[in-house]
Design a protein around this motif. Structure first.
Motif, short mmCIF file in Angstrom:
data_model
loop_
_atom_site.label_atom_id
_atom_site.label_comp_id
_atom_site.label_asym_id
_atom_site.label_seq_id
_atom_site.Cartn_x
_atom_site.Cartn_y
_atom_site.Cartn_z
N UNK A 37 -0.80 -16.49 -23.65
CA UNK A 37 -0.33 -15.78 -22.48
C UNK A 37 -1.51 -15.05 -21.85
N UNK A 38 -1.85 -15.45 -20.63
CA UNK A 38 -2.93 -14.82 -19.89
C UNK A 38 -2.38 -13.73 -18.98
N UNK A 39 -3.16 -12.67 -18.82
CA UNK A 39 -2.80 -11.58 -17.94
C UNK A 39 -3.95 -11.28 -17.00
N UNK A 40 -3.62 -10.85 -15.80
CA UNK A 40 -4.63 -10.46 -14.82
C UNK A 40 -4.10 -9.29 -14.02
N UNK A 41 -4.83 -8.20 -14.03
CA UNK A 41 -4.45 -7.00 -13.30
C UNK A 41 -5.46 -6.73 -12.19
N UNK A 42 -4.96 -6.53 -10.99
CA UNK A 42 -5.80 -6.20 -9.85
C UNK A 42 -5.85 -4.69 -9.67
N UNK A 43 -7.04 -4.18 -9.41
CA UNK A 43 -7.22 -2.76 -9.19
C UNK A 43 -8.17 -2.54 -8.03
N UNK A 44 -8.12 -1.35 -7.45
CA UNK A 44 -8.96 -1.01 -6.33
C UNK A 44 -8.14 -0.66 -5.11
N UNK A 45 -8.71 -0.89 -3.94
CA UNK A 45 -8.04 -0.58 -2.68
C UNK A 45 -7.14 -1.75 -2.30
N UNK A 46 -5.87 -1.63 -2.63
CA UNK A 46 -4.90 -2.71 -2.45
C UNK A 46 -3.71 -2.20 -1.68
N UNK A 47 -3.40 -2.87 -0.58
CA UNK A 47 -2.23 -2.56 0.21
C UNK A 47 -1.19 -3.65 0.16
N UNK A 48 -1.50 -4.73 -0.51
CA UNK A 48 -0.56 -5.82 -0.68
C UNK A 48 -1.27 -7.05 -1.23
N UNK A 49 -0.54 -7.85 -1.98
CA UNK A 49 -1.08 -9.09 -2.52
C UNK A 49 -0.18 -10.23 -2.05
N UNK A 59 4.19 -21.28 -17.08
CA UNK A 59 5.01 -20.47 -16.20
C UNK A 59 4.17 -19.32 -15.66
N UNK A 60 4.17 -19.14 -14.34
CA UNK A 60 3.47 -18.03 -13.72
C UNK A 60 4.50 -16.99 -13.29
N UNK A 61 4.16 -15.74 -13.50
CA UNK A 61 5.05 -14.66 -13.10
C UNK A 61 4.22 -13.48 -12.63
N UNK A 62 4.84 -12.60 -11.87
CA UNK A 62 4.14 -11.44 -11.32
C UNK A 62 4.93 -10.17 -11.54
N UNK A 63 4.19 -9.10 -11.74
CA UNK A 63 4.73 -7.75 -11.72
C UNK A 63 4.10 -7.07 -10.52
N UNK A 64 4.78 -7.12 -9.39
CA UNK A 64 4.20 -6.63 -8.15
C UNK A 64 3.94 -5.12 -8.17
N UNK A 65 4.76 -4.39 -8.90
CA UNK A 65 4.57 -2.95 -8.97
C UNK A 65 3.25 -2.59 -9.65
N UNK A 66 2.79 -3.45 -10.55
CA UNK A 66 1.55 -3.19 -11.27
C UNK A 66 0.42 -4.12 -10.84
N UNK A 67 0.63 -4.90 -9.78
CA UNK A 67 -0.39 -5.83 -9.27
C UNK A 67 -0.93 -6.72 -10.37
N UNK A 68 -0.03 -7.29 -11.13
CA UNK A 68 -0.40 -8.08 -12.29
C UNK A 68 0.26 -9.46 -12.22
N UNK A 69 -0.47 -10.47 -12.66
CA UNK A 69 0.06 -11.82 -12.75
C UNK A 69 -0.14 -12.32 -14.17
#
Length: 122
Positions: free
Chosen positions: A19-31, A68-78
């Motif tokens: 299971x791979x995880x990727x979290x986006x951080x920084x100046x983000x207003x939407x993905x 299977x790909x999934x997202x947690x939009x509240x945490x900017x994570x895929x």
């Protein structure tokens, strides 16, 4: 500036799971779009699985039914759940994000993670 941090890669036996995880951080207003690409040694980079903000998904034919790909939009994570792994899945997997970084303009920029190695042994 946006950073994509990946985790979860490693060495597994054929038929195993990762299971791979990727979290986006920084100046983000939407993905808009977030997901995964991969590149095996001597091969071209290919789309593995992506998911849009609206929930639409796209998969490579070779991974349908296994990944299977999934997202947690509240945490900017895929996430990428990889089951029944095969040796041909061996590659560097890179996180991809199409991200809005300014509040005042509807401009999107592409960001990439550093990549994480997935090796499947036979």
């Amino acid at each position: 500036q946006v950073q994509l941090l990946e985790s979860g890669g490693g060495l597994v036996q054929e038929g195993g799971s990762l299971r791979l995880s990727c979290a986006a951080s920084g100046t983000i207003f939407g993905i808009n779009t977030m997901g995964w690409y991969r590149q095996g040694t001597g091969k071209e980079r290919e789309l593995v699985a992506v998911k849009t903000s609206g929930g639409s998904t796209k998969y490579a034919d070779s991974v349908k039914g296994r990944f299977t790909v999934d997202r947690d939009n509240a945490e900017n994570t895929v996430y990428l759940q990889m089951n029944n792994l095969k040796p041909e899945d061996t590659a560097v997997y890179s996180c991809y994000g199409l991200i809005k970084t300014r509040a005042d303009y509807d401009l999107l920029r592409e960001y990439w993670g550093q990549g994480t190695q997935v090796t499947v042994s036979s």
